[in-house]
Design an enzyme around this catalytic site. Structure first.
Site, PDB file in Angstrom:
ATOM      1  NE  ARG A 268      -1.174   5.284   5.332  1.00 54.61           N
ATOM      2  CZ  ARG A 268      -0.091   4.634   4.971  1.00 54.61           C
ATOM      3  NH1 ARG A 268      -0.165   3.630   4.122  1.00 54.61           N
ATOM      4  NH2 ARG A 268       1.095   4.962   5.448  1.00 54.61           N
ATOM      5  CE  LYS A 504       1.013  -6.591   0.805  1.00 55.91           C
ATOM      6  NZ  LYS A 504       1.642  -5.619  -0.088  1.00 55.91           N
TER       7      LYS A 504
HETATM    8  O1  F6P Z   1      -2.321  -2.950   2.663  1.00 57.70           O
HETATM    9  C1  F6P Z   1      -1.137  -2.543   2.078  1.00 57.70           C
HETATM   10  C2  F6P Z   1      -1.340  -1.724   0.843  1.00 57.70           C
HETATM   11  O2  F6P Z   1      -0.103  -1.519   0.266  1.00 57.70           O
HETATM   12  C3  F6P Z   1      -2.050  -0.403   1.103  1.00 57.70           C
HETATM   13  O3  F6P Z   1      -1.227   0.580   1.570  1.00 57.70           O
HETATM   14  C4  F6P Z   1      -2.625  -0.121  -0.236  1.00 57.70           C
HETATM   15  O4  F6P Z   1      -3.590   0.862  -0.155  1.00 57.70           O
HETATM   16  C5  F6P Z   1      -3.148  -1.486  -0.601  1.00 57.70           C
HETATM   17  O5  F6P Z   1      -2.183  -2.381  -0.094  1.00 57.70           O
HETATM   18  C6  F6P Z   1      -3.388  -1.725  -2.056  1.00 57.70           C
HETATM   19  O6  F6P Z   1      -2.214  -1.615  -2.821  1.00 57.70           O
HETATM   20  P1  F6P Z   1      -2.252  -1.457  -4.372  1.00 57.70           P
HETATM   21  O7  F6P Z   1      -2.989  -0.215  -4.724  1.00 57.70           O
HETATM   22  O8  F6P Z   1      -0.821  -1.403  -4.826  1.00 57.70           O
HETATM   23  O9  F6P Z   1      -2.953  -2.663  -4.949  1.00 57.70           O
END
Ligand code: F6P
Length: 539
Positions: A268, A504
């Site tokens: 984020r 998840k």
């Molecule tokens: O929602 C959980 C999360 O880990 C977020 O913090 C992150 O931005 C998103 O999933 C996407 O993760 P990734 O960039 O590893 O696909």
């Protein structure tokens, strides 16, 4: 282990101070102090913050700043800028401030100056962007690339989409961006419906390169491209953005067309890393660079301005004041800018994933409420929907109004109407309308109770000159550091997100049940839902 936050003397002082607010009105405060608007405003990086319509006085601010100091905000801020592993549960630095450091700055984490590496990636992104824009990079059939589709979710999606919309007037001519985040096949079908594979490039954006939604959509995109253009087209129509080289290779993508970042960039906090590749393609290298400069300017301000005039600190403290001492559960983000339509959604992840925590850094339950619920819609749409509750409902809802003095649309008169509404809403919330005023206007007595506006409803107004790339960068960094300020005071880890894991894992187990005869024990409700779905799913 430190004593619970709510037993500290300054916390108790704040609780006691809060009692002194019973019966105090903003009307009275403004009458008593003609300088109030000047005294409770601050400015930095092109953003003017009017916080005079808050339920605060100099003593409130003094106590809140004492609290920030007692919780070592300045030391924790220094630790963040020094690249220390402040994300304790993941054993990582939270060093996003290094992503926008200009060339030549030295920013070390684990003894390594990361700025040269950051700029190597930025230069790679810039070269790639220019090659798409000037047509050096073409699709497999020789057609120029005109459509960029970012496949990613959460932090690998919300920032790029928000920035693409926010910087609408700065878009590179002829480029179109689209976003596929949701695992719902309807998103894929909808976004690709009118696309020509020959002129489409997919950016698979995922920090981990393991996220179910992103990997599923990336496979779908691969199938979509190869069924039209053949297997060899993959190299010209896909690039990856990730920290995970092995997973990118395992996915069958050329790591020569991969743009990296680092484990010290939280999802984020990544829109200014290579995750911003789609943004750079959408608005061009110069505008992306200007956005980074805006981020950096706000970083400097946060790092150096006295706490009393420090915009992110003030906004963080105000949010905490209502959250912890007035029982406010939410904060409304109300941009008076069509182009900031996705800004509330962006801030939802930034704030709620960062500060939605129930234990402190020592793993002990926090003794006070943490992150507020963030929500909002652009003005004036919201006025005709949920503002009723903010004005006359029973809940206290602090609001952040965000607006710009100069229009970015040729319809300048409409901008006047827009801004008049922003200013009027903050005025109406603060000062309301009393029964005597209604009676003086001749309102029928029976209607008076319904038409009273109690006022005393707090808001910040953030005014920029124009929503340009520099201002957008500064605005995002402002909220990043406000979130940090609150997290430090609560003593939580604002940079992990364990709360997304359970859902998840359970979904993976249920997928196995939907796709095979495997069965797992479930509670009666879950089992019934599964059974009903299996019976009625059709196909
Ligand atoms: O929602 C959980 C999360 O880990 C977020 O913090 C992150 O931005 C998103 O999933 C996407 O993760 P990734 O960039 O590893 O696909």
């Amino acid at each position: 282990m430190s004593a619970p936050l709510n037993t500290s003397s300054v916390w108790r002082d704040l609780q006691q101070h809060r009692q002194s607010w019973e019966g105090v009105t903003l009307r009275q405060l403004f009458q008593d102090d003609p300088q109030r608007a000047r005294n409770f405003s601050a400015e930095a990086c092109g953003l003017y913050l009017d916080y005079s319509k808050h339920l605060i006085n100099p003593e409130t601010l003094r106590l809140l700043i004492t609290l920030a100091r007692a919780r070592h905000l300045e030391e924790r801020r220094a630790a963040m800028f020094a690249g220390e592993r402040i994300n304790r549960t993941e054993g990582r630095a939270a060093f996003h401030v290094a992503l926008r450091a200009p060339k030549g700055h030295v920013m070390r984490t684990a003894g390594v100056d990361v700025v040269p590496e950051v700029h190597k990636v930025l230069d790679h992104m810039a070269a790639f962007t220019r090659s798409i824009h000037d047509g050096t990079w073409r699709g497999a059939t020789g057609q120029p690339i005109r459509k960029i589709i970012n496949i990613g979710i959460g932090g690998s999606y919300l920032g790029p989409e928000m920035a693409w919309k926010a910087l609408r007037p700065y878009r590179h001519p002829g480029m179109e961006l689209g976003f596929i985040a949701n695992v719902d096949g309807a998103t894929f079908t909808d976004v690709t419906a009118h696309l020509d594979p020959a002129e489409t490039l997919f950016i698979v954006s995922s920090k981990t390169f393991t996220t179910l939604e992103t990997m599923t959509n990336a496979q779908q995109a691969r199938h979509w491209v190869t069924s039209a253009l053949g297997e060899a087209a993959v190299a010209r129509h896909f690039v990856a953005v990730s920290t995970n080289v092995e997973a990118v290779e395992a996915f069958g993508m050329d790591t020569g067309h991969m743009f990296g970042f680092w484990d010290w960039v939280g999802g984020r906090y990544s829109m200014d890393s290579a995750i911003g590749l789609s943004t750079m393609l959408g608005v061009g290298v110069e505008h992306f660079t200007a956005m980074l400069a805006g981020f950096h300017a706000m970083d400097n301000h946060f790092q150096t301005a006295p706490l009393e005039q420090n915009l992110p600190v003030l906004m963080g403290l105000l949010a905490l004041w209502y959250n912890n001492f007035w029982g406010a559960q939410t904060l409304a983000i109300l941009p008076y800018a069509h182009d900031l339509a996705r800004f509330p959604a962006y801030l939802q992840q930034l704030q709620m994933e960062s500060n939605g925590k129930g234990v402190d850094e020592d793993g002990q339950p926090v003794a006070v409420d943490t992150g507020a619920i963030i929500w909002g819609e652009p003005g004036t749409d919201g006025q005709h929907s949920f503002y009723q509750l903010i004005h006359q409902g029973t809940r206290l809802i602090p609001c952040d109004f965000i607006g710009f003095c100069q229009p970015l649309s040729p319809l300048a008169e409409q901008h006047e109407l827009l801004m008049a509404n922003l200013i009027a809403q903050a005025e109406a919330l603060a000062f309301g309308k009393a029964a005597e005023e209604l009676r003086a206007e001749g309102v029928a007595e029976a209607l008076v109770p319904f038409r009273v506006f109690p006022g005393n409803r707090p808001s910040s107004v953030l005014l920029g000159d124009r929503l340009d790339p520099h201002t957008l960068g500064a605005l995002v960094a402002l909220y990043e550091h406000s979130v940090f300020t609150q997290g430090v005071i609560w003593g939580i880890d604002s940079f992990d997100q364990w709360g997304v894991e359970l859902g998840k894992a359970l979904a993976q187990r249920i997928v196995a049940e939907l796709q095979s005869t495997a069965r797992h024990p479930h509670d009666a409700s879950t089992a019934t839902l599964l059974q009903r779905y299996l019976q009625r799913r059709g196909g």
